[in-house]
Design a protein around this motif. Structure first.
Motif, mmCIF file in Angstrom:
data_model
loop_
_atom_site.group_PDB
_atom_site.id
_atom_site.type_symbol
_atom_site.label_atom_id
_atom_site.label_comp_id
_atom_site.label_asym_id
_atom_site.label_seq_id
_atom_site.Cartn_x
_atom_site.Cartn_y
_atom_site.Cartn_z
ATOM 1 N N THR A 273 17.433 78.092 34.898
ATOM 2 C CA THR A 273 18.265 77.496 35.943
ATOM 3 C C THR A 273 19.670 77.290 35.382
ATOM 4 O O THR A 273 19.858 77.233 34.159
ATOM 5 N N TYR A 274 20.618 77.194 36.276
ATOM 6 C CA TYR A 274 22.005 76.972 35.889
ATOM 7 C C TYR A 274 22.501 75.704 36.567
ATOM 8 O O TYR A 274 22.231 75.487 37.747
ATOM 9 N N GLU A 275 23.199 74.902 35.814
ATOM 10 C CA GLU A 275 23.836 73.711 36.370
ATOM 11 C C GLU A 275 25.339 73.872 36.178
ATOM 12 O O GLU A 275 25.846 73.758 35.063
ATOM 13 N N TYR A 276 26.016 74.143 37.274
ATOM 14 C CA TYR A 276 27.463 74.308 37.201
ATOM 15 C C TYR A 276 28.104 72.931 37.147
ATOM 16 O O TYR A 276 27.779 72.048 37.931
ATOM 17 N N LEU A 277 28.988 72.731 36.191
ATOM 18 C CA LEU A 277 29.551 71.416 35.928
ATOM 19 C C LEU A 277 30.820 71.120 36.716
ATOM 20 O O LEU A 277 31.320 70.004 36.676
ATOM 21 N N LYS A 278 31.347 72.097 37.414
ATOM 22 C CA LYS A 278 32.613 71.952 38.142
ATOM 23 C C LYS A 278 33.728 71.502 37.195
ATOM 24 O O LYS A 278 34.559 70.667 37.522
ATOM 25 N N MET A 279 33.686 72.071 35.993
ATOM 26 C CA MET A 279 34.703 71.845 34.965
ATOM 27 C C MET A 279 35.237 73.210 34.560
ATOM 28 O O MET A 279 34.470 74.180 34.498
ATOM 29 N N TYR A 280 36.522 73.263 34.287
ATOM 30 C CA TYR A 280 37.152 74.548 34.022
ATOM 31 C C TYR A 280 38.058 74.477 32.806
ATOM 32 O O TYR A 280 38.760 73.487 32.602
ATOM 33 N N LEU A 281 38.027 75.541 32.008
ATOM 34 C CA LEU A 281 38.987 75.701 30.920
ATOM 35 C C LEU A 281 40.115 76.571 31.444
ATOM 36 O O LEU A 281 39.881 77.545 32.164
ATOM 37 N N ILE A 282 41.322 76.212 31.080
ATOM 38 C CA ILE A 282 42.490 76.959 31.535
ATOM 39 C C ILE A 282 43.028 77.782 30.373
ATOM 40 O O ILE A 282 42.775 77.459 29.206
ATOM 41 N N PRO A 283 43.742 78.851 30.668
ATOM 42 C CA PRO A 283 44.328 79.640 29.570
ATOM 43 C C PRO A 283 45.244 78.756 28.716
ATOM 44 O O PRO A 283 46.020 77.953 29.241
ATOM 45 N N GLU A 284 45.120 78.887 27.413
ATOM 46 C CA GLU A 284 45.894 78.042 26.489
ATOM 47 C C GLU A 284 47.274 78.640 26.258
ATOM 48 O O GLU A 284 47.500 79.362 25.297
ATOM 49 N N THR A 285 48.168 78.315 27.152
ATOM 50 C CA THR A 285 49.533 78.824 27.060
ATOM 51 C C THR A 285 50.461 77.869 26.330
ATOM 52 O O THR A 285 51.534 78.269 25.887
ATOM 53 N N ASP A 286 50.051 76.604 26.205
ATOM 54 C CA ASP A 286 50.858 75.613 25.494
ATOM 55 C C ASP A 286 49.954 74.527 24.929
ATOM 56 O O ASP A 286 48.737 74.547 25.118
#
Length: 72
Positions: free
Chosen positions: A22-35
């Motif tokens: 099963t998968y539990e989506y956390l509704k958390m996101y990593l963004i591209p590390e531009t700074d």
């Protein structure tokens, strides 16, 4: 992590138990590390996701212990 079309990465838990996945989506996101701000934000997000992961591991372990004790 699941790569999204906008470059972000969605975080989820992949749980395998009793022969089922099963998968539990956390509704958390990593963004591209531009700074540096993005890097710090990703570190905070990962810390929160790891806290949820630890909580789920404890919950699953306790439920297995309970099942084992009931079968005795």
């Amino acid at each position: 992590m699941k790569e999204l079309a906008n470059g972000n990465k969605s975080l989820y838990l992949d749980i395998y138990r009793d022969g089922k996945r099963t998968y539990e989506y956390l509704k958390m996101y990593l963004i591209p590390e531009t700074d540096n701000n993005a890097r710090v934000r990703n570190q905070t997000t990962m810390a929160a996701a790891n806290a949820i992961k630890s909580k789920r591991i404890i919950q699953l372990t306790l439920s297995l212990i309970h099942i084992w004790r009931c079968r005795r």
